[in-house]
Design a protein around this motif. Structure first.
Motif, mmCIF file in Angstrom:
data_model
loop_
_atom_site.group_PDB
_atom_site.id
_atom_site.type_symbol
_atom_site.label_atom_id
_atom_site.label_comp_id
_atom_site.label_asym_id
_atom_site.label_seq_id
_atom_site.Cartn_x
_atom_site.Cartn_y
_atom_site.Cartn_z
ATOM 1 N N GLY A 70 0.954 -1.236 -0.234
ATOM 2 C CA GLY A 70 -0.066 -0.001 0.089
ATOM 3 C C GLY A 70 0.894 1.380 0.022
ATOM 4 N N ARG A 71 2.086 1.016 -0.477
ATOM 5 C CA ARG A 71 2.995 2.285 -0.217
ATOM 6 C C ARG A 71 3.078 2.906 -1.547
ATOM 7 N N GLU A 72 3.262 4.208 -1.709
ATOM 8 C CA GLU A 72 3.658 4.985 -2.785
ATOM 9 C C GLU A 72 5.183 5.120 -3.041
ATOM 10 N N VAL A 73 5.584 4.877 -4.251
ATOM 11 C CA VAL A 73 7.161 5.083 -4.388
ATOM 12 C C VAL A 73 7.452 5.933 -5.467
ATOM 13 N N ILE A 74 8.277 6.533 -5.242
ATOM 14 C CA ILE A 74 9.170 7.500 -6.391
ATOM 15 C C ILE A 74 10.377 7.084 -6.401
ATOM 16 N N LEU A 75 10.959 6.826 -7.525
ATOM 17 C CA LEU A 75 12.519 6.634 -7.566
ATOM 18 C C LEU A 75 13.313 7.792 -8.252
ATOM 19 N N VAL A 76 14.593 7.990 -7.560
ATOM 20 C CA VAL A 76 15.146 9.046 -8.057
ATOM 21 C C VAL A 76 16.554 8.297 -8.618
ATOM 22 N N ALA A 145 4.949 20.461 -11.342
ATOM 23 C CA ALA A 145 5.805 19.114 -11.442
ATOM 24 C C ALA A 145 5.104 18.406 -10.240
ATOM 25 N N ARG A 146 4.605 19.031 -9.110
ATOM 26 C CA ARG A 146 3.806 18.501 -7.995
ATOM 27 C C ARG A 146 2.679 17.852 -8.521
ATOM 28 N N MET A 147 1.852 18.533 -9.272
ATOM 29 C CA MET A 147 0.472 18.106 -9.613
ATOM 30 C C MET A 147 0.645 16.580 -10.597
ATOM 31 N N THR A 148 1.667 16.804 -11.530
ATOM 32 C CA THR A 148 2.004 15.807 -12.296
ATOM 33 C C THR A 148 2.494 14.366 -11.394
ATOM 34 N N LEU A 149 3.505 14.714 -10.714
ATOM 35 C CA LEU A 149 3.610 13.625 -9.775
ATOM 36 C C LEU A 149 2.835 12.839 -8.919
ATOM 37 N N ASN A 150 1.776 13.848 -8.502
ATOM 38 C CA ASN A 150 0.744 13.315 -7.545
ATOM 39 C C ASN A 150 -0.412 12.489 -8.556
ATOM 40 N N LEU A 152 0.525 10.890 -11.513
ATOM 41 C CA LEU A 152 1.220 9.586 -11.826
ATOM 42 C C LEU A 152 0.981 8.665 -10.376
ATOM 43 N N LEU A 153 1.332 9.236 -9.353
ATOM 44 C CA LEU A 153 0.938 7.882 -8.237
ATOM 45 C C LEU A 153 -0.225 7.582 -7.957
ATOM 46 N N ARG A 154 -1.265 8.557 -8.355
ATOM 47 C CA ARG A 154 -2.827 8.225 -8.111
ATOM 48 C C ARG A 154 -3.019 7.200 -9.277
ATOM 49 N N GLY A 156 -1.172 4.841 -10.120
ATOM 50 C CA GLY A 156 -0.350 3.630 -9.688
ATOM 51 C C GLY A 156 0.956 3.496 -10.435
ATOM 52 N N ILE A 157 1.585 4.449 -11.241
ATOM 53 C CA ILE A 157 2.648 4.569 -11.772
ATOM 54 C C ILE A 157 3.948 4.788 -10.726
ATOM 55 N N VAL A 158 5.208 4.101 -10.927
ATOM 56 C CA VAL A 158 6.278 4.604 -10.386
ATOM 57 C C VAL A 158 7.046 5.589 -11.213
ATOM 58 N N PRO A 159 7.142 7.012 -10.721
ATOM 59 C CA PRO A 159 7.838 7.944 -11.284
ATOM 60 C C PRO A 159 9.394 7.674 -11.282
ATOM 61 N N VAL A 160 10.196 7.614 -12.251
ATOM 62 C CA VAL A 160 11.838 7.616 -12.236
ATOM 63 C C VAL A 160 12.224 8.842 -12.525
ATOM 64 N N ILE A 161 12.807 9.597 -11.669
ATOM 65 C CA ILE A 161 13.204 10.896 -11.774
ATOM 66 C C ILE A 161 14.711 11.170 -11.757
ATOM 67 N N ASN A 162 15.258 12.145 -12.772
ATOM 68 C CA ASN A 162 16.390 12.314 -12.696
ATOM 69 C C ASN A 162 16.811 13.830 -12.982
ATOM 70 N N GLU A 163 17.889 14.378 -12.783
ATOM 71 C CA GLU A 163 18.165 15.934 -13.097
ATOM 72 C C GLU A 163 18.249 15.776 -14.823
ATOM 73 N N ASN A 164 17.630 16.898 -15.474
ATOM 74 C CA ASN A 164 17.644 17.234 -16.797
ATOM 75 C C ASN A 164 18.930 17.457 -17.166
#
Ligand code: GLU
Length: 383
Positions: A70-76, A145-150, A152-154, A156-164
């Motif tokens: 049940g956890r939400e995860v974002i990967l950097v 960015a915040r709304m997009t990430l929220n 994506l999490l809603r 059920g996607i795992v966002p993968v983030i890096n610096e551009n």
């Protein structure tokens, strides 16, 4: 060592008998719902030998398990430059900025491919989000960015983030992904930042050189002793990048998030942490998430406008509900989306503060509007 207040003068609870990872205290990840996991270049690219597909597979398996819990995860994830250097057949990391940027662009393709493939095996979709420091200081872009990430999490996607990396110059660069991980933690108001590295966690000195070095199992994020340990001349832990991790923990604590520094090579580390096992170094935030947010709103924001609301809206807000435009009777001041405003009663008494999703011009046009009229009145619909 446990830097909690019940310990020695600086709040240290020494426990050198314990090997790292076998502490009896419980994990800060146990009750965390929204989690940012940062993995470093050395881990992702097998110390520069090429994308470590089996490590990526293991993290995907663990993150899939966290999701089942049940956890939400974002990967950097780091590793774009290191992987690009390999793919380009270069012998070492280039010095020139544009060469590094080219390498990052090439390597990022490998990262994307690997994450998408390994998460797909667990039925999880990933999304690539490349951010720069400039994106995070511009209020409009920050909110986007915040709304997009929220969202994506809603989904059920795992966002993968890096610096551009391709577009950044030194002025607009975050520079390291520990800091980026902390900024993302603040951005999405995560409960915990987990920094996976090739070390077990933080030691009081470099354990390779100093046999008296103790493992730090727990400390309050932001304590000056921590920075002294990692950055002091007597220690070379900072060569392992410990100082950026300690500063990242301090930054994450500003939005009330805890940080864990642990080895990404430790078996099933994320799941064990989530189950309550205290693996690695736990740096806890002194104030709660809610308190941190309220404190920030109360202290750091200049109110640039006022929204006058009717009695119905006042009682809705007091009951923890959202402010709808239909309850807005007047707008004063000049503000843009993301600015802080005060909400006042028709008698001018401030009852709430918040961040607006609409500019002052739009807000004026939205006074007394029903939600279904928003788009018609201003041409677009935000929350
Ligand atoms: N953004 C860089 C990369 O992907 C890494 C920065 C870091 O490792 O801190 O190569």
């Amino acid at each position: 060592i446990d830097f909690r207040n019940e310990g020695a003068s600086c709040g240290i609870l020494r426990d050198s008998s314990q090997s790292p990872g076998s502490s009896v205290m419980s994990s800060l990840l146990q009750n965390a719902h929204r989690i940012v996991v940062k993995v470093g270049s050395a881990l992702v690219t097998n110390d520069g030998r090429g994308l470590d597909e089996s490590a990526i597979e293991r993290w995907a398996a663990q993150i899939a398990e966290l999701r089942r819990m049940g956890r939400e995860v974002i990967l950097v994830s780091s590793g774009a430059v290191a992987e690009g250097v390999l793919r380009l057949g270069w012998e070492k990391r280039p010095k020139r900025v544009y060469e590094k940027q080219a390498a990052a662009a090439v390597g990022q393709m490998g990262l994307v491919q690997a994450y998408e493939t390994h998460f797909r095996a667990y039925g999880i979709r990933t999304a690539l989000v490349l951010l720069t420091h400039a994106n995070l200081v511009d209020r409009e872009q920050y909110l986007n960015a915040r709304m997009t990430l929220n969202e994506l999490l809603r989904l059920g996607i795992v966002p993968v983030i890096n610096e551009n990396d391709t577009v950044v110059t030194s002025e607009i660069k975050v520079g390291d992904n520990d800091t980026l991980g902390a900024l993302v933690t603040n951005l999405v108001e995560a409960d915990c930042l987990v920094i996976l590295t090739d070390q077990k966690g933080l030691y009081t000195a470099d354990p390779r050189r100093d046999p008296s070095a103790d493992f730090v199992s727990s400390a309050e994020a932001g304590r000056p002793e921590l920075e002294a340990m990692a950055g002091g001349a007597a220690s070379s832990i900072s060569t392992g990048g410990m100082i950026t991790k300690i500063l990242a923990a301090k930054r994450a604590a500003r939005s009330g998030a805890n940080t864990i520094i642990a080895s990404g090579r430790e078996e099933n580390v994320l799941v064990r942490l989530a189950q309550g096992e205290a693996v690695g170094t736990h740096l806890y935030a002194a104030s709660s998430k809610l308190h941190a947010r309220k404190q920030w709103l109360a202290d750091h924001l200049r109110m640039v406008g006022t929204i006058t609301i009717d009695a119905g809206a006042v009682s809705a807000l007091r009951n923890g509900k959202s402010l709808l435009p239909v309850g807005v009777v007047g707008v004063e001041g000049d503000f843009v989306r993301g600015d802080a405003v005060g909400c006042v009663t028709e008698d001018g008494v401030e009852v709430a503060r918040g961040l607006v999703n609409y500019s002052s011009d739009e807000a004026r046009r939205l006074c007394r509007a029903h939600t279904e009229e928003i788009e018609e009145r201003i041409g677009h619909l935000d929350r």
